[in-house]
Design an enzyme around this catalytic site. Structure first.
Site, short mmCIF file in Angstrom:
data_model
loop_
_atom_site.label_atom_id
_atom_site.label_comp_id
_atom_site.label_asym_id
_atom_site.label_seq_id
_atom_site.Cartn_x
_atom_site.Cartn_y
_atom_site.Cartn_z
N GLU A 150 0.80 -1.23 0.00
CA GLU A 150 0.00 0.00 0.00
C GLU A 150 0.83 1.28 0.00
OE1 GLU A 150 -3.08 -0.17 2.98
OE2 GLU A 150 -3.41 -2.31 2.66
N HIS A 186 0.90 -1.46 17.69
CA HIS A 186 0.82 -0.12 18.27
C HIS A 186 1.99 0.14 19.22
CE1 HIS A 186 -3.12 0.25 16.49
NE2 HIS A 186 -3.46 -0.90 17.03
#
Length: 776
Positions: A488, A698
């Site tokens: 992406e 994260h």
């Protein structure tokens, strides 16, 4: 005379001044005095905007350095005990430790504010709070009242109400009942109200949006005593504010409360005012008739027709406001440079919504002739939008109307599809994959920005992106992953990328809204019927697949997420817009399949976010949301594998709907919960394949191989190993390559270890696997 006011105003600034000031302070590039000066300037500017628009009050208490719920807790002295901070002496730096954490303390939990895309910091309630007197907390509210008064403003204070504050909080460390803390909370609120009275504040807006929810009886029963205690404080007059939904199911309770006025959201629930008739002769009724959550101009003719009888009946006791705080919309349309004049003429941001309130007031008080020019301009804009060919596309509407039941169902049930997919893909037991994105380096971002500005020719941009894709494919192959992605590199945002390629979407230059703290988002605008003029991702995925013999996943954003993370048109049901997006995605899915892509992921991270606030509305939403996903995914052959990805902390209440989406594989975020989220899937007997995340993307920390192996062992205890996938929790866009490669290397090694433990097991897609899966 009718009063106009706002429940709150955006705090970030028209040019995101607060964001940049916060981030500069956090980096040590500016001082606390610099930060406070920015805050003071923004408050002064926002109060001046309210005064200049003709509002009867300026709202004080809606500004926050990070979050208004956290600031309420600080005001009450309810600072979580685990930080060891003195509530009365809480510094600004300490408040940021609560919000962001540091080396010694984890940050407070953050979650969605009702059904909006704003996030609040969750207050922590612990048993030790029962034994201490709350307050005094920080002085921020009283300082800001004095600040506004010094500028000559008539002040209305906004304060989160005591019951909603407790309802939003979390009980920790064995606290059995949050309501047990109500006496301490009310003691603190009483002190605040008395201080405000001493400052000559006339009105306090007490926000109790919990009143629109389906509440347990104990919580309903708490409102009466709580607001009796607030009345006994002898503070300013109190306006009880509800918003985001109808509060009519609590009408009798609300009418019985000793308050001086009530605010109702007539945008979300225009008919609810009838439940409160006849209105008390000694109370103000504030009606929210300007949409505080969306960016469309108000139909003033329609609103005035609705309000005129109320104005005649209530006279000066009628107040007019937005439906909720304007926190949820961009600041000022005049700063918008990217939109064409026609589309811009259909919109109203926060500053323009204040002007709409002023026009409504003058029309009611002086008569429509006093604002005839403004009303005529509004009628022209509303008619332009209603009749525009840009908005309405007969072909799109016809195609949505023609959707059949068969269009939302795969050709065969999952077991037969699993056989066909395994025959085509030939995957090993416990296939490894990633969620989609890989690190976006400064070079990638620079190339995208140059191309967008026109500084990088299309062919040069294409070559740079192809180079990045080739690098990502090479790295994945070297790591030994089983199903690959293209990374992406060409995408800046998972919604904006697709929105820019779909008709019916528009993008602003400065339409920023606060998500939390310094994080701002710029939602796309869905203004018209949505369709796909041409393929959006096929060439990227096709090129990536040409570089490897391993299966390459196509990557799309699902229809519900495309809807939830946008400003959505309000002239048709959201379901219809979702189905239009679903059909556009269906075309893309089919084109990917035709290009030889054997696995296609349709991400739905916002599927749960769309849940309505009232339980009675949930089944309808889940039915059409799952149907929209199936419409997007069901045009492919049985041997094409459909994936989806979700990241929530709670699945139990929506598992039947997730199962009804019928994705062949669902990947979920589970590493932080130590695989506990999988228990819900096991209890429900989720029938298809599952990829529980074993790496928390994260965190910059790379987990050890034995930790990931342990997580996989736990997963294999609750989900048949034949249907397990192995993957990170989420996309890897924000991480750096060294940690990503180390973590993925660990994932592959942990997977090899687990395969050795289950050497006799067969992958889903063989008859033996079906039998073993049923026995597990």
């Amino acid at each position: 005379m009718t009063t106009i006011h706002t429940l709150g105003y955006p705090r970030i600034g028209a040019q995101r001044e607060l964001k940049f000031a916060l981030e500069s302070f956090w980096k040590g590039a500016s001082s606390e005095d610099d930060l406070r000066a920015t805050g003071s300037a923004l408050r002064a500017r926002h109060w001046a905007a309210q005064r200049d628009a003709g509002l009867d009050f300026v709202t004080v208490g809606d500004f926050a350095w990070y979050d208004q719920v956290q600031q309420t807790a600080a005001l009450l002295g309810a600072v979580p005990t685990r930080y060891g901070f003195d509530p009365a002496q809480l510094t600004l730096a300490q408040s940021f430790v609560l919000a962001r954490g540091n080396a010694d303390h984890a940050a407070m939990e953050m979650t969605k504010w009702f059904d909006t895309n704003y996030h609040y910091l969750v207050p922590e309630l612990t048993p030790d709070l029962l034994d201490r007197q709350w307050g005094p907390g920080t002085e921020w509210l009283f300082d800001e009242v004095r600040e506004a008064q010094a500028l000559g403003h008539r002040v209305k204070v906004v304060l989160l109400g005591p019951i909603t504050f407790l309802h939003l909080a979390k009980a920790r460390h064995g606290l059995a009942d949050k309501l047990a803390l109500l006496p301490q909370v009310l003691q603190a609120y009483t002190a605040v109200l008395q201080r405000l009275a001493a400052l000559k504040v006339e009105w306090v807006q007490i926000d109790e949006p919990a009143l629109v929810l389906d509440l347990p009886q104990a919580w309903v029963d708490a409102f009466g005593p709580a607001h009796q205690a607030l009345a006994a404080a002898k503070g300013p007059k109190r306006l009880l504010a509800t918003y985001f939904e109808a509060a009519s199911h609590h009408a009798a309770l609300i009418q019985s409360l000793p308050v001086d006025g009530v605010h109702l959201d007539l945008v979300r629930a225009p008919d609810q005012v009838a439940a409160f008739a006849p209105w008390s002769a000694d109370k103000v009724l504030s009606v929210g008739v300007v949409d505080g959550r969306n960016i469309w101009r108000t139909d003033l003719t329609r609103v005035l027709a609705h309000l005129t009888p109320l104005a005649q009946a209530l006279g000066d006791r009628l107040w007019i406001a937005p439906s909720c705080s304007l926190l949820h919309v961009p600041v000022d349309l005049s700063a918008e440079t990217k939109l064409d004049d026609e589309l811009k003429g259909w919109l109203a941001f926060a500053r323009q919504k204040l002007d709409e309130l002023a026009v409504i007031k003058r029309a009611l008080v002086e008569g429509p002739a006093a604002v005839q020019g403004e009303l005529d301009d509004n009628r022209i804009a509303i008619a332009s939008r209603t009749q525009s060919r840009r908005v309405h596309n007969a072909g799109v509407k016809k195609r949505v109307a023609a959707i059949r039941a068969a269009d939302a169902v795969r050709a065969a049930p999952y077991p037969a599809r699993a056989d066909a997919q395994q025959a085509r893909l030939n995957l090993p037991l416990l296939p490894t994959t990633t969620i989609g994105s890989f690190p976006q380096t400064p070079e990638i971002r620079r190339a995208r920005a140059q191309h967008k500005r026109g500084d990088l020719p299309a062919l040069d941009y294409l070559q740079r992106m192809r180079t990045e894709i080739a690098d990502v494919v090479r790295r994945q192959e070297a790591l030994g992953l089983d199903m690959l992605v293209h990374g992406e590199a060409e995408r800046n945002d998972m919604v904006e990328y697709f929105g820019e390629l779909l008709w019916g979407y528009a993008f602003t230059a400065n339409g920023w809204v606060q998500s939390y703290g310094s994080r701002c988002v710029k939602p796309p605008v869905i203004y018209g019927d949505v369709y796909r003029p041409e393929a959006m991702t096929v060439e990227w995925s096709k090129y990536a697949q040409s570089l490897t013999s391993k299966p390459m996943k196509g990557m799309l954003t699902g229809p519900v997420t495309m809807l939830q993370w946008s400003f959505v048109r309000d002239d048709q049901p959201r379901e219809q817009t979702a189905l239009q997006i679903a059909l556009a995605l269906r075309d893309e899915v089919c084109d990917l399949e035709a290009a030889g892509i054997a696995a296609i992921q349709i991400d739905e991270p916002a599927f749960r976010e769309g849940l309505p606030l009232r339980a009675s509305d949930v089944p309808t939403y889940l039915e059409w949301a799952a149907r929209a996903f199936r419409v997007s995914a069901s045009g492919v052959r049985n041997d094409t594998q459909i994936h989806t990805h979700m990241c929530y902390s709670e699945f139990n209440d929506i598992l039947p709907a997730i199962a009804s989406m019928d994705a062949d594989v669902i990947t979920i975020e589970t590493s932080r919960s130590n695989m506990e989220l999988l228990d819900a899937f096991a209890e429900f007997a989720y029938p298809n394949e599952i990829g529980p995340g074993v790496y928390d993307i994260h965190s910059p920390r790379v987990p050890r191989v034995d930790e990931m192996e342990s997580l996989l062992d736990k997963a294999a205890q609750v989900v048949p190993v034949q249907r397990l996938w192995v993957n990170p929790d989420c996309g890897l866009k924000t991480r750096g390559w060294p940690e990503v490669e180390a973590a993925l290397q660990g994932i592959v090694e942990a997977t090899h270890r687990l395969r050795a433990k289950h050497a006799n097991a067969k992958r889903a897609g063989s008859k033996a696997a079906h039998v073993e899966g049923e026995m597990a």
